[in-house]
Design an enzyme around this catalytic site. Structure first.
Site, PDB file in Angstrom:
ATOM      1  N   TYR A 124      61.899  -8.879 101.819  1.00  0.00           N
ATOM      2  CA  TYR A 124      62.100  -8.356 103.176  1.00  0.00           C
ATOM      3  C   TYR A 124      61.236  -9.057 104.211  1.00  0.00           C
ATOM      4  O   TYR A 124      61.287  -8.710 105.392  1.00  0.00           O
ATOM      5  CB  TYR A 124      61.750  -6.862 103.207  1.00  0.00           C
ATOM      6  N   LYS A 191      59.717  -5.705  88.021  1.00  0.00           N
ATOM      7  CA  LYS A 191      60.536  -6.515  87.115  1.00  0.00           C
ATOM      8  C   LYS A 191      59.631  -7.654  86.628  1.00  0.00           C
ATOM      9  O   LYS A 191      59.962  -8.835  86.746  1.00  0.00           O
ATOM     10  CB  LYS A 191      61.774  -7.016  87.883  1.00  0.00           C
ATOM     11  N   ASP A 225      65.262  -1.823  86.267  1.00  0.00           N
ATOM     12  CA  ASP A 225      66.607  -1.479  85.791  1.00  0.00           C
ATOM     13  C   ASP A 225      66.563  -0.261  84.868  1.00  0.00           C
ATOM     14  O   ASP A 225      67.378   0.660  84.973  1.00  0.00           O
ATOM     15  CB  ASP A 225      67.324  -2.679  85.129  1.00  0.00           C
ATOM     16  N   ASP A 249      63.611   0.137  98.476  1.00  0.00           N
ATOM     17  CA  ASP A 249      64.758   0.406  99.343  1.00  0.00           C
ATOM     18  C   ASP A 249      65.925   0.940  98.510  1.00  0.00           C
ATOM     19  O   ASP A 249      66.533   1.963  98.819  1.00  0.00           O
ATOM     20  CB  ASP A 249      65.155  -0.908 100.045  1.00  0.00           C
TER      21      ASP A 249
END
Ligand code: NAD
Length: 361
Positions: A124, A191, A225, A249
């Protein structure tokens, strides 16, 4: 005591829901002088920019603002005003509590999560290079030279900065929030198995910060995930989640979905020098001006604002009034009725009236 608060109505349904929130906050009896500022499409038409400097000046001066949603054109047009505001004011912590209220339609029976999203960096950061430009080709060459990896020449490039500074302060914010609000556990989401350097750094910092809270708050981490699946299957196992910007987000919308959708999810963007309160939802242009959408997310953002001001009693009373109206299920908007076409659904301002009536009882 009287407060000064910057009020930015926003685009689309923004004016309707922010007016509802303002009326409800006023009805608590807390004295607020509202300073209205326009941003978004209206400001673009009037001042030639969607984020005039006076909006930021007003927030800097008042230190507290409440804002309706603002449109962001997809793939073209002006850069997100929301992102620009967060960056300009260094509102680094995005706080999104997702709690089930009785009477809201949902598949779950027990959800009480708080999403803490880092707001200033990650993908972002707005560092992007368009496909085909000279600068992009130069960037690709540089990346290939420095990393040894090959990048397709027809690529666009986005940069993902993750720093120790920003990771440390957001994880600290999550733990301090947990301590202050008597929460039991913080889960860091990442991740790091794939993005070993960027997400790896976030996780390393999170573990270090967690050490300092060992005796007060439990800590664990989850790969993003897997976290999505866990949240859908057993959200009751989680408490406070802390995440880098992009995962934050996405997961905050997922968590909003667990508790009944965007219409009921409030939020806050908090920095060391100012705080901006806003619903998770966007400007829902198709409903603009119809007095139709649910004001609950925006009113609950007002509750978060009152808590931030230290007006705990007013915040508790307003939250209780919202909760009572929703639990009764009579004076609520279409999205809170068992059937969305229920003709007894009320409009945005009538739902606010019902909440105000409950407050005054
Ligand atoms: P959206 O949240 O505006 O609307 C998606 C759908 O969610 C709506 O069609 C509606 O069915 C439902 N919904 C949203 N708010 C509701 C409410 N209060 N009550 C009942 N139902 C509600 O998302 P979008 O369509 O993806 O975005 C529209 C615009 O808003 C885009 O320009 C986007 O960039 C912007 N946006 C702004 C913010 C912000 O200002 N913080 C946040 C998200 C999206």
């Amino acid at each position: 005591m009287s407060y000064k608060v910057t009020l930015i109505p926003g685009d689309g349904i923004g004016r309707e829901v922010s007016l509802a929130a303002k009326r409800c906050v006023d009805a608590t009896g807390v004295k607020i002088e509202w300073e209205e500022q326009i941003a978004g499409e209206e400001a673009l038409a009037k001042f030639g920019t969607p984020l005039p400097e006076q909006v930021l000046d007003s927030i800097r001066k008042n230190k507290i603002a409440i804002k309706g949603p603002i449109i962001t054109p997809v793939g073209k047009g002006f850069r997100s005003v929301n992102v620009q505001m967060r960056m300009a004011m260094d509102l680094y912590a995005c706080l999104r509590p997702c709690k089930l209220y009785k009477g809201v339609k949902t598949k779950y029976s027990q959800v009480d999560l708080v999403v803490v999203r880092e707001n200033t960096e990650d993908l972002y950061a707005g560092i992007e290079f368009s496909e085909g430009r000279d600068k992009t080709k130069e960037t690709i060459k540089c990346i290939e030279k420095l990393s040894g990896a090959s990048v397709r020449q027809d690529s666009a490039i986005g940069i993902k900065p993750i720093s120790i500074t920003a990771s440390k302060r957001i994880v600290k914010f999550a733990f301090d929030y947990a301590v202050k609000n008597k929460r039991k556990k913080v889960t860091a989401v990442h991740k790091a198995n794939i993005m070993k350097e960027t997400d790896g750094l976030f996780l390393k910092v999170a573990r270090e910060v967690a050490e300092g809270y060992r005796c007060q708050v439990e800590f664990e981490d989850r790969i993003v995930d897997n976290m999505c699946m866990q949240l859908v299957q057993k959200p009751e196992l989680y408490d406070v989640l802390v995440l880098p910007n992009l995962y934050g987000d996405i997961l905050s919308d997922l968590c909003a979905g667990l508790v009944g959708g965007l219409g009921v999810a409030p939020g806050a963007n908090i920095g060391d020098s100012a705080a901006l309160f806003e619903a998770v939802h966007g400007s829902a242009p198709k409903y603009a001006g119809l007095n139709k959408v649910n004001p609950m997310a925006m009113i609950l953002s007002g509750v978060l604002m009152l808590r931030h001001m230290g007006e705990t009693d007013a915040a508790d009373r307003l939250e209780k009034a919202v909760s009572a109206v929703v639990a009764e299920g009579k004076d609520v908007t279409y999205d809170l009725k068992p059937d969305r076409n229920d003709p007894t659904a009320v409009g945005t301002s009538q739902m606010a009236d019902a909440i105000i009536a409950k407050l005054k009882k």
